[in-house]
Design an enzyme around this catalytic site. Structure first.
Site, short mmCIF file in Angstrom:
data_model
loop_
_atom_site.label_atom_id
_atom_site.label_comp_id
_atom_site.label_asym_id
_atom_site.label_seq_id
_atom_site.Cartn_x
_atom_site.Cartn_y
_atom_site.Cartn_z
N HIS A 1 -3.11 18.32 -27.44
CA HIS A 1 -3.16 19.50 -27.37
C HIS A 1 -4.14 20.21 -26.16
CE1 HIS A 1 -7.29 19.72 -29.20
NE2 HIS A 1 -6.77 18.70 -30.02
N GLU B 1 -5.79 11.54 -29.65
CA GLU B 1 -6.97 12.26 -30.45
C GLU B 1 -8.22 11.24 -30.16
OE1 GLU B 1 -7.52 15.08 -31.64
OE2 GLU B 1 -5.63 16.17 -32.19
N ASP C 1 -5.71 23.21 -26.08
CA ASP C 1 -6.65 24.11 -26.48
C ASP C 1 -7.88 23.36 -26.98
OD1 ASP C 1 -5.04 23.16 -28.90
OD2 ASP C 1 -6.10 24.77 -30.06
N GLU D 1 -3.57 23.58 -31.67
CA GLU D 1 -3.81 22.54 -32.42
C GLU D 1 -4.97 22.82 -33.49
OE1 GLU D 1 -5.63 19.13 -34.46
OE2 GLU D 1 -6.36 20.46 -32.95
N GLU D 2 -6.16 23.59 -32.65
CA GLU D 2 -7.22 23.87 -33.36
C GLU D 2 -7.20 24.94 -34.54
OE1 GLU D 2 -9.82 22.09 -33.29
OE2 GLU D 2 -9.98 21.15 -31.19
#
Length: 442
Positions: free
Chosen positions: A103, A197, A105, A168-169
């Site tokens: 991701h 991650e 973001d 994603e956040e």
């Protein structure tokens, strides 16, 4: 004594690992470039700029690149388009597809930084910046891993994909959730997914706890603040809700334990967090407030639960408190609204992607991999639930505790090692029966 095949494999691994190590400066520079694009969510700034940075780089290396905007997703607009990038390269012969998803973001920088949060500062063997750990360092490591495989001519069958996705956040609905609905994370297109991650370089993250967010609103009746007996204070009603959560629910949750290997240890129980609370008059004004009894109070709760728990029972615990207060507390009324909900998920430890990454960790680091489960959700939820693809894990450089913190950083050595693990695991997944462990040490 090793066979000729073992010797050839050892030489191949040495060459691949050496190439990745030689590209250390490139890995750092790519991480810096990604950090310097402030893809802050909310509101979703400059997603397109970051997607195009990744897209240009991969297109120059022979990837077919798509930009997929999640039109209609929450937050999407012409000012803040939810732009995702998906890049794919295929070998001459058919075979499985390994997909790396990261991701782009990041959360707002917040206060307390001693370096520029979007400067990509390098010092003491670390790259600093918002998103360095979560998870632009992981994206950079996966790109270097895949590029190194291609440069060594090791993509002979199957396909490789890299995606940079948004939001994603804030749940991932405009990113992996959107792409999963379109079939980007389903067979036959994709077979194995690795999400970089930050779970530490020696851990394979096989899943996450469940989450249930809800907004509780208590209702009352407005009146003059000097005569509160003529009104009905919604804030006091919410205080009663908080008291019941504090004295009854939280102790019960603390007693619920899981067999899931959740890290850190404190997250191996059920938890609840009060995300936000507001009652009474607005705060975004100048001057003094009016003397009013508040007739509305809102609270957002964040409930994290275990694979052993029934999702309906999770909701029922809150409903039971609210209904009991409605019966027993004069004037109490409420509304309960679900904000989001995701089930717990956990990939089987014998799944191909788990075994491949674990074997690669042991080869690269010289110690067994640890299987863990994340305390919070990440985009595996969409791959598993929407894409119906079970062969998905998280693996990447970075220390989970640094995510969202001031002075967030990722270790350069860890990024290099993670890239080597990713490359080696990919070889194993593309090669089918290839043993990427073999007891080799470098």
């Amino acid at each position: 004594m090793r066979s000729d095949t073992d010797a050839a494999t050892t030489q191949l691994f040495r060459r691949l690992f050496g190439r990745i190590d030689q590209r250390r400066d490139d890995l750092v520079a790519l991480t810096q470039d990604l950090i310097r694009i402030p893809t802050v969510n909310p509101p979703g700034d400059v997603y397109t700029d970051c997607a195009e940075l990744i897209g240009r780089r991969l297109a120059a290396r022979g990837f077919a690149v798509e930009y997929v905007r999640a039109e209609g997703a929450a937050g999407d607009s012409d000012r803040y388009p939810r732009t995702n990038i998906v890049a794919r390269i295929e070998a001459p012969r058919p075979g499985p597809c390994v997909h790396f998803n990261g991701h782009i973001d990041v959360v707002p920088a917040g206060q307390g930084w001693t370096v520029d949060p979007f400067g990509g500062v390098v010092k003491d063997g670390r790259v600093y910046g918002r998103g360095a750990c979560d998870m632009k360092g992981g994206i950079a490591a996966s790109i270097i891993a895949v590029e190194s495989l291609l440069e060594e001519g090791l993509l002979t069958a199957g396909a490789l994909e890299i995606s940079g996705t948004v939001d994603e956040e804030s749940g991932g609905y405009g990113g992996v959730g959107h792409l999963a609905k379109l079939g980007y994370f389903s067979r036959p297109r994709v077979d194995h997914v690795i999400i970089p991650e930050p779970l530490n370089v020696d851990r394979v993250c096989i899943g996450h706890r469940g989450v249930w967010w809800a907004e509780i609103e208590t209702r009352g009746r407005v009146a003059h603040g000097s005569m509160p007996f003529l009104g009905n204070c919604a804030v006091r009603h919410m205080g009663a809700v908080l008291h019941r959560i504090e004295t009854e629910l939280i102790p019960r949750l603390a007693a619920k334990r899981t067999e899931m290997p959740v890290v850190p240890e404190g997250a191996r129980q059920s938890t609840i967090n009060i995300n936000a609370i507001h009652g009474g008059q607005r705060e975004d004004h100048d001057g003094l407030p009016s003397p009013m009894v508040p007739d509305r109070c809102r609270m957002v709760i964040d409930r994290r639960y275990l694979i052993e728990e029934d999702p309906e029972a999770v909701r029922g615990e809150i409903v039971a408190i609210l209904e009991d207060l409605r019966r027993s507390r004069p004037g109490f009324d409420y509304e309960l609204r679900e904000v989001l909900a995701f089930l717990p998920t956990m990939t089987d430890a014998d799944a191909p992607v788990v075994r491949a990454v674990a074997a690669a960790i042991e080869t690269v680091l010289g110690r067994p991999a640890q299987h863990v489960v994340s305390p919070g959700t990440y985009d595996q939820k969409h791959v598993v639930r929407v894409g119906q693809l079970k062969d998905c894990i998280a693996y990447g450089p970075g220390i989970l505790d640094l995510a969202h913190q001031p002075d967030e950083w990722v270790g350069i050595d860890d990024m290099v090692k993670a890239a080597q693990v990713m490359a080696l695991a990919t070889m194993g997944l593309l090669g089918g029966e290839m043993d990427v462990g073999g007891g080799l040490r470098f």
